[in-house]
Design a protein around this motif. Structure first.
Motif, PDB file in Angstrom:
ATOM      1  N   GLU A 219       4.169  -5.547  -1.439  1.00  0.00           N
ATOM      2  CA  GLU A 219       5.292  -5.236  -2.315  1.00  0.00           C
ATOM      3  C   GLU A 219       5.063  -5.991  -3.619  1.00  0.00           C
ATOM      4  N   CYS A 220       5.005  -5.274  -4.706  1.00  0.00           N
ATOM      5  CA  CYS A 220       4.612  -5.848  -5.996  1.00  0.00           C
ATOM      6  C   CYS A 220       5.817  -6.102  -6.891  1.00  0.00           C
TER       7      CYS A 220
ATOM      8  N   ARG B 274       3.258  -5.614 -10.366  1.00  0.00           N
ATOM      9  CA  ARG B 274       3.632  -4.207 -10.481  1.00  0.00           C
ATOM     10  C   ARG B 274       2.718  -3.488 -11.469  1.00  0.00           C
TER      11      ARG B 274
ATOM     12  N   ASP C 132       5.132  -0.180  -7.353  1.00  0.00           N
ATOM     13  CA  ASP C 132       5.937  -1.106  -6.550  1.00  0.00           C
ATOM     14  C   ASP C 132       5.254  -1.537  -5.260  1.00  0.00           C
ATOM     15  N   GLU C 133       4.315  -0.738  -4.778  1.00  0.00           N
ATOM     16  CA  GLU C 133       3.618  -1.034  -3.527  1.00  0.00           C
ATOM     17  C   GLU C 133       2.127  -0.778  -3.686  1.00  0.00           C
ATOM     18  N   TYR C 134       1.350  -1.515  -2.887  1.00  0.00           N
ATOM     19  CA  TYR C 134      -0.096  -1.332  -2.898  1.00  0.00           C
ATOM     20  C   TYR C 134      -0.601  -1.519  -1.467  1.00  0.00           C
TER      21      TYR C 134
ATOM     22  N   ARG D  53       4.623  -5.848   5.762  1.00  0.00           N
ATOM     23  CA  ARG D  53       4.888  -5.720   4.337  1.00  0.00           C
ATOM     24  C   ARG D  53       4.954  -7.138   3.776  1.00  0.00           C
TER      25      ARG D  53
ATOM     26  N   THR E  59       1.044  -3.388   3.628  1.00  0.00           N
ATOM     27  CA  THR E  59       1.586  -2.947   2.347  1.00  0.00           C
ATOM     28  C   THR E  59       2.008  -4.167   1.544  1.00  0.00           C
TER      29      THR E  59
END
Length: 82
Positions: free
Chosen positions: A6-7, A12, A18-20, A72, A4
């Motif tokens: 975290e953007c 973003r 917020d996540e990709y 992450r 995952t």
């Protein structure tokens, strides 16, 4: 393996939240492999990645660091201000 991202900042908007989630081949992958997978899936990120710091938890990491399935990875773009 699934990682995952975290953007933060520009990531973003480029990644749509917020996540990709990113799929990376193999059992052991590096941060660089995760970034390559992201750039392949979301081409707009490629120009920003060379200037972006990466973190696992509260620790900044180098691109050659091996990560585990389910990790992450936070992308921390450069900041400017005045």
């Amino acid at each position: 393996m699934r990682v995952t991202i975290e953007c933060y900042g520009i990531f973003r908007s480029l990644c749509g939240g917020d996540e990709y989630p990113v799929e990376v081949a193999g059992d052991d992958a590096t941060v660089a492999a995760v970034l390559d997978a992201l750039a392949a899936e979301v081409p707009g990120t490629a120009d920003h990645l060379p200037r972006t710091a990466c973190a696992l938890g509260d620790r900044l990491v180098e691109r050659d660091e091996t990560i585990a399935d389910g990790a992450r990875v936070a992308l921390i773009p450069p900041v400017s201000g005045g």
